[in-house]
Structures are given as C-alpha cells and as structure tokens.
Design a protein around this motif. Structure first.
Motif, PDB file in Angstrom:
ATOM      1  N   LEU A  79       0.871  -1.336  -0.079  1.00  0.00           N
ATOM      2  CA  LEU A  79       0.039   0.080   0.169  1.00  0.00           C
ATOM      3  C   LEU A  79       0.787   1.107  -0.078  1.00  0.00           C
ATOM      4  CD1 LEU A  79      -2.773  -0.743   2.613  1.00  0.00           C
ATOM      5  CD2 LEU A  79      -2.985  -0.392   0.101  1.00  0.00           C
ATOM      6  N   GLU A  80       2.045   1.115   0.061  1.00  0.00           N
ATOM      7  CA  GLU A  80       3.040   2.380   0.260  1.00  0.00           C
ATOM      8  C   GLU A  80       2.739   3.155  -0.899  1.00  0.00           C
ATOM      9  OE1 GLU A  80       5.959   4.691   1.159  1.00  0.00           O
ATOM     10  OE2 GLU A  80       5.256   3.281   2.499  1.00  0.00           O
ATOM     11  N   GLY A  81       2.174   4.372  -0.641  1.00  0.00           N
ATOM     12  CA  GLY A  81       2.109   5.512  -1.660  1.00  0.00           C
ATOM     13  C   GLY A  81       0.813   5.723  -1.763  1.00  0.00           C
ATOM     14  N   SER A  82      -0.193   4.529  -1.434  1.00  0.00           N
ATOM     15  CA  SER A  82      -1.564   4.640  -1.723  1.00  0.00           C
ATOM     16  C   SER A  82      -2.233   5.557  -0.578  1.00  0.00           C
ATOM     17  CB  SER A  82      -2.392   3.461  -2.194  1.00  0.00           C
ATOM     18  OG  SER A  82      -2.200   2.674  -1.126  1.00  0.00           O
ATOM     19  N   VAL A  83      -1.778   5.519   0.580  1.00  0.00           N
ATOM     20  CA  VAL A  83      -2.261   5.611   1.694  1.00  0.00           C
ATOM     21  C   VAL A  83      -1.887   7.139   2.141  1.00  0.00           C
ATOM     22  CG1 VAL A  83      -2.797   5.420   4.254  1.00  0.00           C
ATOM     23  CG2 VAL A  83      -2.335   3.461   2.795  1.00  0.00           C
ATOM     24  N   ILE A  84      -2.857   8.003   2.345  1.00  0.00           N
ATOM     25  CA  ILE A  84      -2.874   9.498   2.802  1.00  0.00           C
ATOM     26  C   ILE A  84      -3.296   9.791   4.242  1.00  0.00           C
ATOM     27  CG2 ILE A  84      -3.035  11.860   2.170  1.00  0.00           C
ATOM     28  CD1 ILE A  84      -3.558  10.719  -0.779  1.00  0.00           C
ATOM     29  N   ILE A  85      -2.157  10.301   5.093  1.00  0.00           N
ATOM     30  CA  ILE A  85      -2.704  10.233   6.504  1.00  0.00           C
ATOM     31  C   ILE A  85      -2.475  11.828   6.884  1.00  0.00           C
ATOM     32  CG2 ILE A  85      -2.701   9.688   8.996  1.00  0.00           C
ATOM     33  CD1 ILE A  85      -2.070   6.684   7.664  1.00  0.00           C
ATOM     34  N   GLY A  86      -3.234  12.353   7.576  1.00  0.00           N
ATOM     35  CA  GLY A  86      -3.042  13.777   8.294  1.00  0.00           C
ATOM     36  C   GLY A  86      -3.574  13.499   9.638  1.00  0.00           C
ATOM     37  N   LEU A  87      -2.849  14.347  10.512  1.00  0.00           N
ATOM     38  CA  LEU A  87      -3.151  14.233  11.772  1.00  0.00           C
ATOM     39  C   LEU A  87      -3.568  15.397  12.724  1.00  0.00           C
ATOM     40  CD1 LEU A  87      -0.532  11.772  13.238  1.00  0.00           C
ATOM     41  CD2 LEU A  87      -2.731  11.283  12.345  1.00  0.00           C
ATOM     42  N   GLU A  88      -4.665  15.597  13.673  1.00  0.00           N
ATOM     43  CA  GLU A  88      -4.735  16.681  14.042  1.00  0.00           C
ATOM     44  C   GLU A  88      -4.591  16.277  15.743  1.00  0.00           C
ATOM     45  OE1 GLU A  88      -8.644  18.317  13.103  1.00  0.00           O
ATOM     46  OE2 GLU A  88      -8.092  18.021  11.171  1.00  0.00           O
ATOM     47  N   ILE A  89      -3.696  16.479  16.538  1.00  0.00           N
ATOM     48  CA  ILE A  89      -3.296  16.162  17.690  1.00  0.00           C
ATOM     49  C   ILE A  89      -3.569  17.234  18.772  1.00  0.00           C
ATOM     50  CG2 ILE A  89      -1.578  15.104  19.299  1.00  0.00           C
ATOM     51  CD1 ILE A  89       0.000  14.570  16.333  1.00  0.00           C
ATOM     52  N   HIS A  90      -4.444  16.838  19.666  1.00  0.00           N
ATOM     53  CA  HIS A  90      -4.843  17.842  20.655  1.00  0.00           C
ATOM     54  C   HIS A  90      -3.963  17.376  22.023  1.00  0.00           C
ATOM     55  CE1 HIS A  90      -8.534  17.607  18.059  1.00  0.00           C
ATOM     56  NE2 HIS A  90      -8.634  18.779  18.376  1.00  0.00           N
ATOM     57  N   CYS A  91      -3.212  18.311  22.482  1.00  0.00           N
ATOM     58  CA  CYS A  91      -2.345  18.133  23.536  1.00  0.00           C
ATOM     59  C   CYS A  91      -2.706  19.003  24.746  1.00  0.00           C
ATOM     60  CB  CYS A  91      -0.745  18.197  23.308  1.00  0.00           C
ATOM     61  SG  CYS A  91      -0.446  17.578  21.530  1.00  0.00           S
ATOM     62  N   GLN A  92      -3.114  18.486  25.926  1.00  0.00           N
ATOM     63  CA  GLN A  92      -3.391  19.552  27.099  1.00  0.00           C
ATOM     64  C   GLN A  92      -2.029  19.897  27.680  1.00  0.00           C
ATOM     65  OE1 GLN A  92      -5.380  17.040  30.045  1.00  0.00           O
ATOM     66  NE2 GLN A  92      -7.408  17.477  29.080  1.00  0.00           N
TER      67      GLN A  92
ATOM     68  N   SER B 253      -7.175   8.610   3.927  1.00  0.00           N
ATOM     69  CA  SER B 253      -8.026   8.347   2.609  1.00  0.00           C
ATOM     70  C   SER B 253      -6.899   7.232   1.722  1.00  0.00           C
ATOM     71  CB  SER B 253      -8.346   9.643   1.811  1.00  0.00           C
ATOM     72  OG  SER B 253      -7.123  10.226   1.386  1.00  0.00           O
ATOM     73  N   LEU B 254      -7.464   6.619   0.688  1.00  0.00           N
ATOM     74  CA  LEU B 254      -6.774   6.130  -0.193  1.00  0.00           C
ATOM     75  C   LEU B 254      -6.653   7.201  -1.498  1.00  0.00           C
ATOM     76  CD1 LEU B 254      -8.117   2.464  -0.137  1.00  0.00           C
ATOM     77  CD2 LEU B 254      -6.184   3.461   1.144  1.00  0.00           C
ATOM     78  N   ARG B 255      -5.374   7.138  -2.234  1.00  0.00           N
ATOM     79  CA  ARG B 255      -5.426   8.078  -3.155  1.00  0.00           C
ATOM     80  C   ARG B 255      -6.543   8.185  -4.169  1.00  0.00           C
ATOM     81  NH1 ARG B 255      -0.838  11.185  -4.063  1.00  0.00           N
ATOM     82  NH2 ARG B 255       0.165   9.678  -2.629  1.00  0.00           N
ATOM     83  N   GLY B 256      -7.004   9.272  -4.305  1.00  0.00           N
ATOM     84  CA  GLY B 256      -8.265   9.508  -5.396  1.00  0.00           C
ATOM     85  C   GLY B 256      -9.512   9.142  -4.695  1.00  0.00           C
TER      86      GLY B 256
END
Length: 476
Positions: free
Chosen positions: A6-19, A207-210
C-alpha cells in the motif's frame, strides 16, 4: 501496513490535541488543571462553565508554552494571534461555542521528521493553535449502546494545543511514530505529561489516493491510533474492491471492538460560523520569540547526537534512551559513574526490556544508584550477566537492596577452581557432543557451555567457561 503493497496509496494527516497540563490554571480562568481523580464537576467556575456574563482572561503562561512548542517544531511564530468563536452545540460545551484560533494560529509552517522504513520522512506542520478543551462525556459502555450520557465539566477550559499536519504520513506505523515523537518533544519542553488520562487525543484523516477523506475522531491512546488507521484503511480498501464509493464523514473508533463507526457526515469549516472572540483582544506575540527561544531546553534529536558523541554509544542505543526524557535522565545518572557503553546496554536493552515485559514505565524502575551498584559488581566479575538480570528482576518485582539480593540468592560468581571442576565433569559426561565438536560442529561447544552453566546454577562466567572448554578439548 508496511509491506502490504500500500506504500504510496495511503494518505494520512493528523490533528493532535495536547493538554498543556503542566500549567497550574486553565486557559481562561483560575481553576486548577489538577483535576485527575477529583469528583466530577468540582473544579469549575462561571467562566469555564460558560455562564452568562462570565468573561475569559487569557493565561499568559499558556501563550508562552504554545510559542515554545511552535519553536521546537521549527514553526514560524505569528506576528499577531487572535481567538475566535467556533459555534456548535454539544452537551459538553454549555455556552454553545468553543474559544479557539482560526485565521491567526499562534504558529505555522513547521516540520518534524520521523523514521519511515529505514529513512527519515519530513512531515510538514500546517499550524499549531490554542483552544480550550470542552467537558468530558461519560458513556455507560460503548457510545453506540449507552442508554444515557454523563457530563463532567472539570475538563472544560483545560488549555489545549492542536498540532495539525499536512497529509504527509503514509502508514499507520508512521502516524504512531509521529505522535510518539511529538509527545517526547512536549515532555522535554516540560509543558505536558503524557501519562495523564486524556492528555493527548487524536483526530486522524485518512484516505486512499483518489478517494474521499474520512476523519476518525477522538482516539485517546497511542496504540489506538495505529489500530484505528489499520482498520479504516482495510475498510476503505474493501469498499474500493467492491466498487463502493467511500463517503466523506466523521467516524468514531471503538477500541474494544477494534472498528470504526459512523458518527456524522463531515462538516465544513463554514458550518461552524467562526467569528472573532469579542471578549479577548488580539495578541502581539512575535516579540516574545527571542526570550522564549533562549529558554528552550536540549530537545530529543540534539540530545541523541550529544549522547553518541559524548558517550560513544551506538545510534540504536541513543535513539532508545532519548525516546523518553525520563529514560535519558536515568541513563545520564548511571553513565556519569559507570562505563557509558555498558550503562547504555543495560538501560536500553535489559532494563527497558524488563519494564516493557511488565507494561511499566521508567518511573517505576529502581533508583539509578542501584543500577550503578549492579554494573560495578558485573564489571569487577563478582556477578555474571545472568546474575545481574536476576538482581534487576528481583528489584523490579520485590524491591530491596541489590547487595542483599546477591547475598541471599547466592548470585556471586563461582571461583575459577569450581568452574574448572564443572568443565571437567561436563567433558566426561558428554562424549558424543565432544565427538561432534571435533568433527567440525562448532554448535556442540555452545551445548557444552550450557551444560557447565547449568551445573554451576548460572554462576560461572560464560566467557571463562568457553575458554576453559576450548583449552581442555584441545588436549583430549
């Protein structure tokens, strides 16, 4: 997800809430942030409950901490920053809006590097912004089956930093490494204690690319992020194989069942009707930067390089030791009084291994002075490696004094004469293994060493046994 094609097909972004839970008071009022273990709704005031007429007052220290985090992530610090009202109704948000930042985050455009299959991946930090935490919803059982919801407002108004990445991560493992590294930096800065419940929560966009992007909301454990992403990627892959279109939506991760479930279709930013918070004036913070930059401590990557140079330890050991500030501090205490490379081996490999096996933290380990004593006994030949491990295990499980443990368990290494006698006995009792050794099977020697170690209850020095066996076998 590594190695599955799956390398290259998976797209991940994070929103990290830190106290920012090392602060003494909440973001906009004087209520204490030390709410762990308190009865629900006992650490509140009109401001953090959002009662009519209550006005927020910014916590200056929270602004300073936020700038320090931005600098540690190589961000640009804003000239001016401003708070907004994010309007939505939820039971844990009684005033109907959350005070957060929108157009003017306090820091932006940073980077953080993480390991990615033997190389380093640079993950761009889009923004770091401040906001207040809402209250906490408590469900009976799972969110799907709970018959009612309780609300605890002790958490309401806790100072949060939200770190938002660009979609640069390519696997769940990378996402977990990113979060671990961020946590490590925050703990080095001494603005965050990741061991407290609810200290860090993650929204993961995947998401998966596309395909459409799905947000998994409020994942509260480090392992949970990796597991939730693995499940969600698998779900989206299956839909893609069946020709089913993935819907853009917000999903909840059920940790017990290890699955994601639909919460709601995805809102757009305009649906929150952001507008400037009229009760808080804009802040000019750029001028704070030089002063706060001068206070930044040595951060994990810099400490790792220093350890390699100062103590001549391997990169692998330096990575393990500096991956937690408490471990790094522990190591420095031991390395200051022992041979540093020996200390690195015993802290990074043996002590960390024993703690991981017990699912415990370095703060649960015995004092560095006891480790120094063990290593001194090991280096002077009084105990063997096996004996040292046994002392460590006893200290972790039962506590006590390492000297007493060595004496009471008879762990001191046997004299050379006893070892020689054991070697001779083993040679007499294992003629077949000796024939194998002489026929060119070197593994037979390991078998004989094991026999001698067993005969001496692990108290012989394996290196000495090996040497004595070789000498005697040459003569037989």
């Amino acid at each position: 997800m590594d190695g599955d094609g799956l390398e290259g097909s998976v797209i991940i972004g994070l929103e990290i809430h830190c106290q920012l839970n090392k602060l003494n008071s909440k973001l906009f009022c004087g209520c204490s942030t030390k709410q762990q273990g308190l009865e629900p709704n006992t650490m509140t005031c009109p401001v953090c409950l959002g009662l009519p007429g209550a006005l927020p007052v910014i916590n200056k220290k929270a602004v300073e901490y936020s700038i320090m985090v931005g600098l540690a992530l190589s961000c640009e610090i804003a000239e001016h920053t401003q708070f907004y009202r994010k309007n939505y109704y939820y039971p844990d948000l009684p005033r109907g809006f959350q005070i957060t930042q929108y157009d003017w985050p306090i820091a932006s455009n940073g980077i953080l590097t993480v390991e990615a299959d033997g190389e380093e991946r640079t993950v761009r930090i889009r923004r770091v912004h401040m906001e207040e935490d809402p209250g906490r919803l408590v469900h009976q059982g799972s969110i799907e089956t709970s018959k009612f919801v309780l609300v605890d407002y002790n958490r309401s108004g806790m100072p949060l930093l939200e770190v938002v990445t660009e979609p640069d991560l390519r696997s769940p493992k990378e996402a977990r490494r990113f979060i671990n590294k961020l946590r490590n930096i925050l703990e080095y800065l001494d603005v965050f204690d990741g061991s407290l419940e609810g200290a860090l929560r993650v929204d993961a966009n995947v998401s998966l690319r596309g395909g459409a992007r799905v947000e998994i909301k409020n994942i509260s454990s480090y392992k949970g992020v990796e597991r939730a992403l693995l499940f969600e990627i698998s779900r989206q892959q299956n839909m893609k194989r069946r020709g089913v279109k993935v819907t853009q939506e917000t999903r909840h991760y059920d940790d017990e069942r290890n699955c994601t479930i639909t919460l709601r279709t995805k809102e757009q930013a305009e649906e929150y009707r952001y507008y400037p918070e009229p009760d808080l004036v804009p802040l000019s913070v750029k001028s704070w930067e030089p002063r706060l930059k001068a206070t930044l401590p040595e951060l994990p990557d810099a400490r790792r390089e220093r350890f390699k140079k100062q103590y001549s330890i391997s990169d692998d050991h330096a990575k393990v030791i500096t991956s937690e500030i408490r471990v790094a501090n522990y190591y420095e205490c031991v390395a200051g009084k022992c041979e540093p490379r020996l200390a690195a081996t015993w802290v990074a490999d043996y002590l960390k291994g024993e703690l991981n096996y017990r699912d415990r933290d370095i703060k649960d380990a015995f004092e560095p002075e006891k480790m120094i004593y063990i290593l001194e006994q090991l280096k002077t030949g009084i105990i063997t490696d096996k004996g040292a491990v046994e002392v460590m295990r006893a200290l972790l499980d039962e506590g006590g004094d390492p000297k007493d443990i060595i004496l009471s368990r008879n762990l001191a290494k046997v004299e050379t004469d006893i070892t020689k006698a054991a070697v001779k006995d083993v040679i007499k009792e294992n003629l077949e293994a000796i024939r194998d050794y002489k026929d060119g099977k070197p593994q037979a020697l390991n078998y004989l060493v094991g026999k001698v170690m067993k005969k001496t209850n692990g108290r012989a020095d394996p290196a000495e046994v090996n040497l004595l066996l070789r000498e005697l076998l040459e003569c037989t």
